[in-house]
Write a protein that holds these residues in place. Structure first.
Motif, PDB file in Angstrom:
ATOM      1  N   GLU A  13     -33.142  21.753   0.216  1.00  0.00           N
ATOM      2  CA  GLU A  13     -31.865  21.637  -0.475  1.00  0.00           C
ATOM      3  C   GLU A  13     -32.011  21.955  -1.966  1.00  0.00           C
ATOM      4  O   GLU A  13     -31.143  22.606  -2.569  1.00  0.00           O
ATOM      5  CB  GLU A  13     -31.287  20.225  -0.294  1.00  0.00           C
ATOM      6  N   VAL A  53     -36.008  32.204  -3.577  1.00  0.00           N
ATOM      7  CA  VAL A  53     -36.823  30.994  -3.733  1.00  0.00           C
ATOM      8  C   VAL A  53     -38.221  31.276  -3.188  1.00  0.00           C
ATOM      9  O   VAL A  53     -38.364  31.773  -2.072  1.00  0.00           O
ATOM     10  CB  VAL A  53     -36.209  29.808  -2.944  1.00  0.00           C
ATOM     11  N   GLY A  96     -34.145  24.004  -3.192  1.00  0.00           N
ATOM     12  CA  GLY A  96     -34.252  25.464  -3.255  1.00  0.00           C
ATOM     13  C   GLY A  96     -32.896  26.136  -3.165  1.00  0.00           C
ATOM     14  O   GLY A  96     -32.636  27.137  -3.838  1.00  0.00           O
ATOM     15  N   ILE A  97     -32.022  25.567  -2.346  1.00  0.00           N
ATOM     16  CA  ILE A  97     -30.682  26.149  -2.164  1.00  0.00           C
ATOM     17  C   ILE A  97     -29.805  25.882  -3.386  1.00  0.00           C
ATOM     18  O   ILE A  97     -29.106  26.775  -3.877  1.00  0.00           O
ATOM     19  CB  ILE A  97     -30.017  25.577  -0.882  1.00  0.00           C
ATOM     20  N   GLN A  98     -29.859  24.658  -3.890  1.00  0.00           N
ATOM     21  CA  GLN A  98     -28.932  24.263  -4.955  1.00  0.00           C
ATOM     22  C   GLN A  98     -29.365  24.688  -6.362  1.00  0.00           C
ATOM     23  O   GLN A  98     -28.531  24.883  -7.234  1.00  0.00           O
ATOM     24  CB  GLN A  98     -28.740  22.732  -4.950  1.00  0.00           C
ATOM     25  N   PHE A 149     -31.710  24.601   8.079  1.00  0.00           N
ATOM     26  CA  PHE A 149     -30.805  24.954   6.986  1.00  0.00           C
ATOM     27  C   PHE A 149     -30.302  26.394   7.058  1.00  0.00           C
ATOM     28  O   PHE A 149     -29.528  26.830   6.220  1.00  0.00           O
ATOM     29  CB  PHE A 149     -31.496  24.703   5.633  1.00  0.00           C
ATOM     30  N   ASN A 186     -24.228  30.075   0.719  1.00  0.00           N
ATOM     31  CA  ASN A 186     -25.411  29.316   0.333  1.00  0.00           C
ATOM     32  C   ASN A 186     -26.699  29.870   0.929  1.00  0.00           C
ATOM     33  O   ASN A 186     -27.761  29.318   0.714  1.00  0.00           O
ATOM     34  CB  ASN A 186     -25.257  27.867   0.793  1.00  0.00           C
ATOM     35  N   LEU A 235     -41.767  29.404  -2.351  1.00  0.00           N
ATOM     36  CA  LEU A 235     -42.535  28.167  -2.249  1.00  0.00           C
ATOM     37  C   LEU A 235     -43.995  28.525  -2.024  1.00  0.00           C
ATOM     38  O   LEU A 235     -44.339  29.164  -1.037  1.00  0.00           O
ATOM     39  CB  LEU A 235     -42.009  27.304  -1.093  1.00  0.00           C
ATOM     40  N   PHE A 261     -35.723  32.742   1.287  1.00  0.00           N
ATOM     41  CA  PHE A 261     -36.864  31.857   1.030  1.00  0.00           C
ATOM     42  C   PHE A 261     -38.160  32.553   1.445  1.00  0.00           C
ATOM     43  O   PHE A 261     -38.252  33.057   2.565  1.00  0.00           O
ATOM     44  CB  PHE A 261     -36.753  30.567   1.875  1.00  0.00           C
ATOM     45  N   GLN A 316     -31.498  29.378   6.448  1.00  0.00           N
ATOM     46  CA  GLN A 316     -31.714  30.307   5.345  1.00  0.00           C
ATOM     47  C   GLN A 316     -32.419  31.561   5.879  1.00  0.00           C
ATOM     48  O   GLN A 316     -32.835  31.599   7.030  1.00  0.00           O
ATOM     49  CB  GLN A 316     -32.568  29.627   4.266  1.00  0.00           C
ATOM     50  N   LYS A 350     -29.854  31.720   1.220  1.00  0.00           N
ATOM     51  CA  LYS A 350     -30.783  32.295   0.254  1.00  0.00           C
ATOM     52  C   LYS A 350     -32.005  32.852   0.967  1.00  0.00           C
ATOM     53  O   LYS A 350     -32.319  32.466   2.090  1.00  0.00           O
ATOM     54  CB  LYS A 350     -31.236  31.225  -0.744  1.00  0.00           C
TER      55      LYS A 350
END
Lengths: 102, 130, 138
Positions: free
Chosen positions: B117, C134, B119-121, C37, C6, C136, C10, C39, C8
């Motif tokens: 979350e 994003v 990462g999304i927000q 989620f 929303n 990680l 990743f 994504q 994204k």
């Protein structure tokens, strides 16, 4: 939009800096902080790698980490800019993403 | 701009928590928002209030707790990583039959979904680790 | 905001061998949780990270749980883009033949089994990093 790459390992100990430089794109920025700052010292063997391999990306080093390790700004190789934590934040803002090479 | 911060290492052995803290402080000083700080792997060890570092050393847990208090930060400790390493809040201690809890003020225990979350927000997710 | 807005990109960057540190296992945990989620997820295996996908892992002698089978189940979680760096394999004396076969069933193609592993040149990996929202790192 370019990427901010962060490296926190000494290149004398680990290959993170090398891996990072192998994956940067034109216009990216590389920030050396924590133990990675030792790679930025003038006369060190990684300076040639930093310059030769990636002339198209901007190189930065974190000042407080330099100072903590007794490296003066004057000891830093040409072409590497010193930033503070605020400058780190600005780099994260100015780039579209941050990629940590742990 | 809105930041998410990930801390992958515990305090004192590695610099990751110090770096993350100073980055967070600098971001807040520049008027940015921090959506969440997520503590993962050994990073959960930043969230125990039972650490007692020498008086002339910084107390990272306290620094994080104070920063959270001042700026209403959301400090989240990964539940699975916390359970592995003995970081418990009152509810978890009761649920697991342990005789005490040690979560520090300003920290809360939650799941990995909180990392996704973040990462999304967040506009930028910055990882500090080893 | 809608879920689509929303969505994204990743990227999970895996650069370490499994078992010596917990990072490989915990990276996999985030990928599995993150699947809910919805994504756009990619996994990158660079440097020693390629060892996470090597076939024939046997952890009986080190007393740890062998989690390598979980990679083969990623397709069921809609995680179908595993980018393995060609140069990282070669530098370690490995080839794609040394890796576990990891596939997914493509529901848009009569559930045909397709490979999830994409051998990726270093320069392509750099491009992959450059298109993420994003990243990680573990």
């Amino acid at each position: 939009m370019p990427t901010l790459h962060t490296v926190n390992k000494s290149p004398y100990e680990r290959s993170s800096l090398e891996s990072c430089l192998d994956h940067v794109a034109e216009g990216d920025s590389v920030l050396m902080f924590e133990d990675a700052v030792v790679g930025a010292r003038r006369g060190g063997k990684f300076i040639a790698t930093l310059k030769a391999e990636r002339p198209s990306c901007a190189l930065y080093v974190l000042g407080p980490d330099l100072a903590a390790r007794g490296i003066k700004p004057a000891d830093i190789a040409e072409g590497i800019s010193v930033v503070d934590y605020g400058g780190f934040v600005d780099l994260a803002v100015a780039n579209a993403r941050v990629c940590a090479w742990l | 701009m809105r930041f998410g911060i990930v801390v992958n290492e515990g305090p004192y052995t590695r610099q990751a928590s110090d770096s993350a803290y100073l980055f967070a402080k600098a971001a807040l000083a520049k008027g940015h928002e921090i959506f969440r700080v997520f503590f993962y792997h050994d990073g959960v060890n930043n969230g125990t209030r039972f650490t007692v570092p020498p008086q002339d050393d910084r107390n990272l847990q306290r620094l994080w707790s104070e920063l959270a208090e001042t700026h209403k930060l959301d400090l989240v400790v990964c539940i699975a990583a916390a359970q592995r390493r003995g970081i418990l809040d009152a509810n978890e201690a009761k649920r697991q039959g342990k005789d005490g809890d040690n979560i520090a003020p300003g920290f809360r225990i939650s799941g990995l979904g909180q990392l996704i979350e973040a990462g999304i927000q967040a506009d930028r997710l910055v990882v500090f680790g080893d | 905001m809608s879920e689509q807005a929303n969505r994204k990109k990743f990227l999970y960057v895996n650069r370490r061998a499994p078992y010596g540190t917990i990072y490989a296992l915990e990276s996999l945990e985030v990928v599995l949780i993150g699947a809910a989620f919805e994504q756009d997820v990619s996994l990158a295996f660079i440097d020693d990270g390629v060892y996470q996908l090597v076939a024939g892992q046997d952890t009986a002698g080190v007393g740890m749980k062998n989690f390598s089978k979980t990679y083969r189940a990623l397709g069921d979680y809609e995680v179908r883009k595993l980018y393995v760096e060609r140069e990282s394999l070669a530098e370690r004396g490995l080839t794609v033949e040394d890796l576990m076969p990891i596939t997914y069933e493509d529901e848009d193609d009569d559930y045909a089994e397709k490979p999830s592993i994409h051998l990726t040149d270093r320069s392509e990996m750099a491009r992959l990093i450059a298109e993420q929202d994003v990243i990680l790192s573990f």
